[in-house]
Design an enzyme around this catalytic site. Sequence first.
Site, PDB file in Angstrom:
ATOM      1  N   GLU A 252       0.821  -1.211   0.000  1.00  0.00           N
ATOM      2  CA  GLU A 252       0.000   0.000   0.000  1.00  0.00           C
ATOM      3  C   GLU A 252       0.855   1.261   0.000  1.00  0.00           C
ATOM      4  OE1 GLU A 252      -2.038  -2.947   2.912  1.00  0.00           O
ATOM      5  OE2 GLU A 252      -0.051  -2.604   2.064  1.00  0.00           O
TER       6      GLU A 252
ATOM      7  N   LEU B 105      20.296 -28.491  -5.375  1.00  0.00           N
ATOM      8  CA  LEU B 105      19.103 -27.936  -4.739  1.00  0.00           C
ATOM      9  C   LEU B 105      19.030 -26.412  -4.816  1.00  0.00           C
ATOM     10  CD1 LEU B 105      18.736 -30.234  -1.581  1.00  0.00           C
ATOM     11  CD2 LEU B 105      17.859 -30.569  -3.896  1.00  0.00           C
TER      12      LEU B 105
ATOM     13  N   GLU C  69      11.942 -33.276  -1.238  1.00  0.00           N
ATOM     14  CA  GLU C  69      12.134 -33.925  -2.534  1.00  0.00           C
ATOM     15  C   GLU C  69      12.622 -35.364  -2.443  1.00  0.00           C
ATOM     16  OE1 GLU C  69      13.736 -31.908  -5.816  1.00  0.00           O
ATOM     17  OE2 GLU C  69      13.272 -29.917  -5.084  1.00  0.00           O
TER      18      GLU C  69
END
Length: 360
Positions: free
Chosen positions: A54, A207, A292
């Site tokens: 905002e 990763l 994973e």
Amino acid sequence: MLTNDEKYIQRCIDLALKAKGLTSPNPLVGSVIVKDNKILGEGYHTKAGEDHAELAAIKNANTDLSGATLYCNLEPCCHTNKRTAPCAQRIIKEGISKVIIANLDPNPNVAGSGVKLLQDNGIEVITGVLSTTGLEINRHFFHYIKSDIPYIHLKWAQTLDGKVASHTGDSKWITNEQARAHVHAERLFYDAIMVGANTLKNDNPKLTIREGDKVIKCPKRIVLAPSGIQTKDFNLFTDEYKDQTMLISEIAHDNLDSKQLMQCLRDENGRIDLNNLLVELKKRGVNSLYIEGGSKLISGFLELGLFHEISVYIASRILGNGLGLLEHREVNKMSETINLDLHKLHQFDDNLMLNYRKSF
């Protein structure tokens, strides 16, 4: 067809997603300021500690906002016990006459008080516009506020006959390049990625989150290896992002400091206490966790029901003899199965991704 209000809230959501992977533990938030159906300013929360959406939209407008309508996908904050200025008070000061939002903020410091402050100052407030979409992009944040464990997303790739690796442990690559690229896009939403010791040894993964060959982010990388590992042998402990790696083990590792090493505990049955582990990870700032594998790690979380979301990538190939999930779980009746609700489906040429969610 979207209404005008829905169109502007959708724009807020699109703006918010520009910062995916950058705002944790804060939510993804965008804002648009409109008057006479013309956008005066827009902005989004870029990262924790920076202006809220905002305030960014107000600053970018750089004009008189009296009588304008402010759109935002999350309730404006009103509390001062944080690094950034409160938004509701600034909205009031600017003379904005109407605020339209998707979701109320679950944070106890807000939780409707932002809306009340605006209404008490004569501002019309409408809530619930595209609320389902708003909840979707901030599901990790909503969970973070309400739970003492991370939001858990289990992911695995499998063949048509349900195998996640060959009998030797090889799993590179089950799925095609498009499916693997989608995994990298999904990783962006998470604070950390977890694998087990066998995946580390068999795949030596990095990763990181990549677009092509370019690394765009390295989240926290967590290895669950109760019996310890040789850290000098693997990418996660030797590459340029090694400080982002955490080992969970019962064994001391002299080359790792307290931020990189966490002790794992066992329950009364001698199994790794995953509930305790998750509580400790949340205390260390892991608010969302992408797991994973491999098969043993995924099976452990599945068996205990420790997940909020599952993504299964299915390749159009049949393996035969190989490793599956929950191979030691004995089920005698179909009523004893783990039942899931399909949330969405993606197709990547001849590969599929099935996504399942638990209800909030």
